[in-house]
Scaffold this motif. Structure first.
Motif, PDB file in Angstrom:
ATOM      1  N   ARG A  22     -17.150 107.711 109.436  1.00  0.00           N
ATOM      2  CA  ARG A  22     -17.124 106.960 110.698  1.00  0.00           C
ATOM      3  C   ARG A  22     -16.903 105.476 110.396  1.00  0.00           C
ATOM      4  NH1 ARG A  22     -20.402 111.133 111.776  1.00  0.00           N
ATOM      5  NH2 ARG A  22     -20.364 112.032 113.840  1.00  0.00           N
ATOM      6  N   SER A  31     -18.424 102.944 111.633  1.00  0.00           N
ATOM      7  CA  SER A  31     -19.703 102.245 111.447  1.00  0.00           C
ATOM      8  C   SER A  31     -20.271 102.473 110.052  1.00  0.00           C
ATOM      9  CB  SER A  31     -20.707 102.686 112.509  1.00  0.00           C
ATOM     10  OG  SER A  31     -20.910 104.098 112.427  1.00  0.00           O
ATOM     11  N   ASP A  32     -19.979 103.611 109.456  1.00  0.00           N
ATOM     12  CA  ASP A  32     -20.503 103.918 108.128  1.00  0.00           C
ATOM     13  C   ASP A  32     -19.877 103.058 107.033  1.00  0.00           C
ATOM     14  OD1 ASP A  32     -22.092 105.822 109.311  1.00  0.00           O
ATOM     15  OD2 ASP A  32     -20.878 107.529 108.653  1.00  0.00           O
ATOM     16  N   LYS A  38     -15.873  97.961 113.043  1.00  0.00           N
ATOM     17  CA  LYS A  38     -16.076  98.191 114.465  1.00  0.00           C
ATOM     18  C   LYS A  38     -14.722  98.533 115.079  1.00  0.00           C
ATOM     19  CE  LYS A  38     -17.923  94.211 114.497  1.00  0.00           C
ATOM     20  NZ  LYS A  38     -18.293  92.945 114.384  1.00  0.00           N
ATOM     21  N   GLU A  39     -14.732  99.182 116.211  1.00  0.00           N
ATOM     22  CA  GLU A  39     -13.502  99.573 116.907  1.00  0.00           C
ATOM     23  C   GLU A  39     -12.574  98.377 117.121  1.00  0.00           C
ATOM     24  OE1 GLU A  39     -11.172 102.613 118.371  1.00  0.00           O
ATOM     25  OE2 GLU A  39     -13.239 102.965 117.789  1.00  0.00           O
ATOM     26  N   GLY A  51     -18.822  99.862 107.781  1.00  0.00           N
ATOM     27  CA  GLY A  51     -18.984  98.472 108.193  1.00  0.00           C
ATOM     28  C   GLY A  51     -17.900  97.940 109.113  1.00  0.00           C
TER      29      GLY A  51
END
Length: 191
Positions: free
Chosen positions: A169, A171-172, A176-177, A174
């Motif tokens: 992911r 977030s995993d 962001k979208e 570091g």
């Protein structure tokens, strides 16, 4: 060897080995593509900003400014640059295909068939009209590539295994979208 994939909604960044660092001005992804049986390639750097992407590979690179709808390619070695619009990219692709068709028309049938098969395998030519069926099968969870945890998947195209992927992911790792906003814009321009 597994490809490390950072998953975002509707977008994947494929790399084999990558280091992601967040700088004060944005995100830098350093990627090395190494495939089984082949030596690692030259490291590439992808600089992500909310409104632009810069991709460097050795002395060559490309810059995309979101909203500008052009890609600027450059060569430090040759001291040259060129701005390319999506329309120009399409025209260049079409011209190259037309030139290839003309050259193939003069080839012996056996040689022409080999080239057509190779082109079809890479999504070009008349055989490419058939859509490729791509599937993913989860093979393991909680794997680790570098410092990141990811889930292992097998990618298949038309029922044949083409890659092992480790998917994490955003977030995993570091990210962001919004870090990928311009990167997504670039993917739409070159598609």
């Amino acid at each position: 060897m597994y490809r490390f994939v950072v998953a975002a909604s509707g977008l994947s960044l494929l790399t084999l080995a990558c280091m992601i660092s967040t700088a004060t001005a944005g995100v830098v992804i350093t990627a090395v593509d190494s495939r089984e049986g082949k030596p690692p390639g030259q490291p590439s750097k992808i600089y992500l900003e909310p409104n632009q992407v810069r991709i460097e590979n050795g002395s060559r690179g490309a810059i995309y400014h979101d909203g500008a709808s052009t890609i600027t390619t450059y060569s430090d070695q040759d001291k040259t640059y060129m701005e390319i619009s999506p329309q120009a990219m399409s025209a260049m692709r079409n011209h190259a295909m037309e030139m290839m068709k003309q050259q193939m028309a003069n080839m012996p049938q056996e040689q022409r068939q080999k080239i057509e098969q190779m082109m079809a395998k890479n999504g070009m030519g008349p055989e490419a009209a058939k859509p490729t069926v791509v599937t993913f099968r989860k093979t393991a969870a909680g794997q680790k590539v570098g410092q990141w945890r990811c889930d292992q998947y097998e990618e298949q195209q038309d029922g044949k295994k083409v890659a092992d992927l480790c998917i994490a992911r955003l977030s995993d790792v570091g990210l962001k979208e919004e870090d990928l906003h311009a990167f997504k814009g670039l993917s739409h321009v070159i598609a």
